[in-house]
Scaffold this active site. Structure first.
Site, PDB file in Angstrom:
ATOM      1  N   ARG A  64       0.829  -1.209   0.000  1.00  0.00           N
ATOM      2  CA  ARG A  64       0.000   0.000   0.000  1.00  0.00           C
ATOM      3  C   ARG A  64       0.866   1.264   0.000  1.00  0.00           C
ATOM      4  NH1 ARG A  64      -2.009   2.057   4.515  1.00  0.00           N
ATOM      5  NH2 ARG A  64      -2.129   0.057   5.587  1.00  0.00           N
ATOM      6  N   TYR A 117     -15.393  15.912 -16.342  1.00  0.00           N
ATOM      7  CA  TYR A 117     -15.748  14.496 -16.434  1.00  0.00           C
ATOM      8  C   TYR A 117     -16.850  14.211 -15.398  1.00  0.00           C
ATOM      9  CZ  TYR A 117     -15.532   9.557 -15.329  1.00  0.00           C
ATOM     10  OH  TYR A 117     -15.877   8.262 -15.052  1.00  0.00           O
ATOM     11  N   ASP A 189      -6.455  17.650 -14.769  1.00  0.00           N
ATOM     12  CA  ASP A 189      -6.661  16.303 -15.299  1.00  0.00           C
ATOM     13  C   ASP A 189      -6.202  16.318 -16.761  1.00  0.00           C
ATOM     14  OD1 ASP A 189      -7.710  13.992 -16.502  1.00  0.00           O
ATOM     15  OD2 ASP A 189      -9.418  13.921 -15.139  1.00  0.00           O
ATOM     16  N   LYS A 214      -6.905   4.999 -19.574  1.00  0.00           N
ATOM     17  CA  LYS A 214      -7.147   5.490 -20.934  1.00  0.00           C
ATOM     18  C   LYS A 214      -5.877   5.368 -21.777  1.00  0.00           C
ATOM     19  CE  LYS A 214     -11.288   6.661 -19.447  1.00  0.00           C
ATOM     20  NZ  LYS A 214     -11.395   6.289 -18.046  1.00  0.00           N
TER      21      LYS A 214
END
Ligand code: PLP
Length: 397
Positions: A64, A117, A189, A214
């Site tokens: 983590r 988005y 972004d 993406k």
């Protein structure tokens, strides 16, 4: 063989099966980044272990916190964006929330561009509704509106280099300069542009976000995200929150993303040239009333895009004269393109934003975002452009 355990004659079979050999590689090294499929790391020295847990660039301790395969992705994307460090996450929303939740507290205010988005817009609505954070929306190309919106409790401005799905381009130099002057952070972004078309840190951004799902991974086989930080101190601050939040990237997902990244430049060239062909031809098609691609002179961001981007991107939307019925007919008639969510993979994908990616928006928000009932989004893949054009024209017919 590395050490004592696996082969020691005193050990019984039950112990030998647990402590399998871990060969160390000497004299050569793997060409590709190995998948370090381990949740933790073992140490010889407890002091080294303790020290490693406190720093984003420390020794590897626990999955983590970090992992060498994940670190490879972080270094690669940070290097491409010109950042000082990065945090890879389990999804693009994971990166967005790591940054927003890591930096904002109740009572804070943020400024965001109007066209966002859908998932980000929904999250900001949640921050406002449940976490006592307020938001002001401004147009992405208007530094004066940003200046007017900033208050003493404003912490950051949130932008998208190229917005989804109307492909509006943010005035990054103008907006980031105002943010810097007024002492607030700028978060961008950059998913649609990728660091090959635009590097927001070069234009003054403090944090760059990607859905690596993406273009960066590029093969529709992984979900992931990353946050890149211009300054090491900010990276370290958000990293401490990131390990509490636990939205960390999985090593196999990071490995797939690194593998995809190696062909990003080739794919982006083809995505952009295919989009150019489809957008320019669709703009002339009688069934289409508007095409929203920043490489077209008719697009409101055309001039800014020409200055800011080294390519106009592979995603665009277009409005069909026949409204929603025509949109639905188009999407069920394509044969090469697939009706599917997401973008940035090698396959051409189409979707209906109003009922899918942006369904969380109210009719009013949809109208203000310019998304109509007959708007179709196309994420252009890397197929042969004439096959795509033939597919689009038969579906429009
Ligand atoms: N940012 C943009 C611009 C997106 O298009 C998406 C997803 O479509 C996201 C962020 C969220 O990424 P993810 O789906 O990997 O969580």
């Amino acid at each position: 063989m590395s050490d004592f355990h696996p082969s020691h004659p005193e050990l019984r079979p039950e112990t030998k099966t647990v402590h399998v050999p871990r060969p160390t590689i000497e004299g050569s090294s793997p060409i590709t980044v190995p998948i370090y499929q381990t949740s933790g790391f073992t140490f010889d020295d407890p002091a080294v272990m303790a020290e490693a847990m406190g720093r984003p660039d420390g020794a590897f301790v626990y999955g983590r916190y970090s992992n060498p395969t994940v670190r490879s992705l972080e270094l690669a994307v940070s290097g491409l964006e010109g950042g000082a460090g990065a945090i890879a996450t389990g999804s693009g929303m994971g990166a967005i929330n790591t940054v927003l939740l890591g930096l904002l507290k109740p009572g804070d205010h943020l400024v965001a561009q109007r066209s966002l988005y859908g998932g980000t817009a929904a999250m900001i609505n949640d921050l406002v509704g449940r976490f006592g954070i307020s938001v002001t929306y401004v147009p992405e190309h208007d530094p004066a509106a940003l200046r007017a919106a900033v208050r003493p409790e404003t912490r950051l401005v949130y932008l998208e280099t190229i917005s989804n799905p109307m492909t509006l381009v943010a005035d990054l130099p103008g907006m980031c300069a105002v943010a810097r002057e007024l002492g607030i952070l700028s978060v961008v972004d950059n998913t649609f542009a990728t660091p090959l078309l635009c590097r927001p840190i070069e234009h003054g951004a403090d944090i760059v976000l990607h859905s690596t799902t993406k273009y960066l991974s590029g093969h529709t086989d992984v979900v992931g995200g990353i946050a890149v930080f211009a300054e090491a101190a900010l990276h370290e601050k958000v990293w401490h929150f990131a390990i509490e939040l636990g939205a960390s990237a999985d090593p196999f997902a990071a490995w797939l993303t690194v593998r995809g990244l190696q062909t990003l430049a080739l794919r982006m060239e083809r995505h952009c040239s295919n989009a150019h062909l489809l957008a320019t031809r669709l703009a002339e098609h009688p069934a289409v009333t508007a095409v929203h691609w920043p490489g077209l002179a008719s697009h409101p961001s055309y001039e800014l895009a020409g200055k800011l981007l080294s390519g106009f991107g592979g995603v665009f939307s277009f409005d069909l004269a026949g409204g929603r019925a025509a949109g639905e007919k188009f999407m069920s008639s394509v044969r090469v393109a697939l009706l599917a969510p997401s973008l940035g993979g090698v396959e051409t994908l189409v979707l209906h934003p109003a009922s899918t990616s942006h369904r969380a928006l109210s009719p009013d928000e949809l109208r203000r975002s310019g998304i109509g009932e007959g708007t179709v989004r196309i994420a252009v893949g890397i197929e042969h452009p004439e096959d795509l054009w033939a597919d689009v024209t038969q579906a429009l017919a």
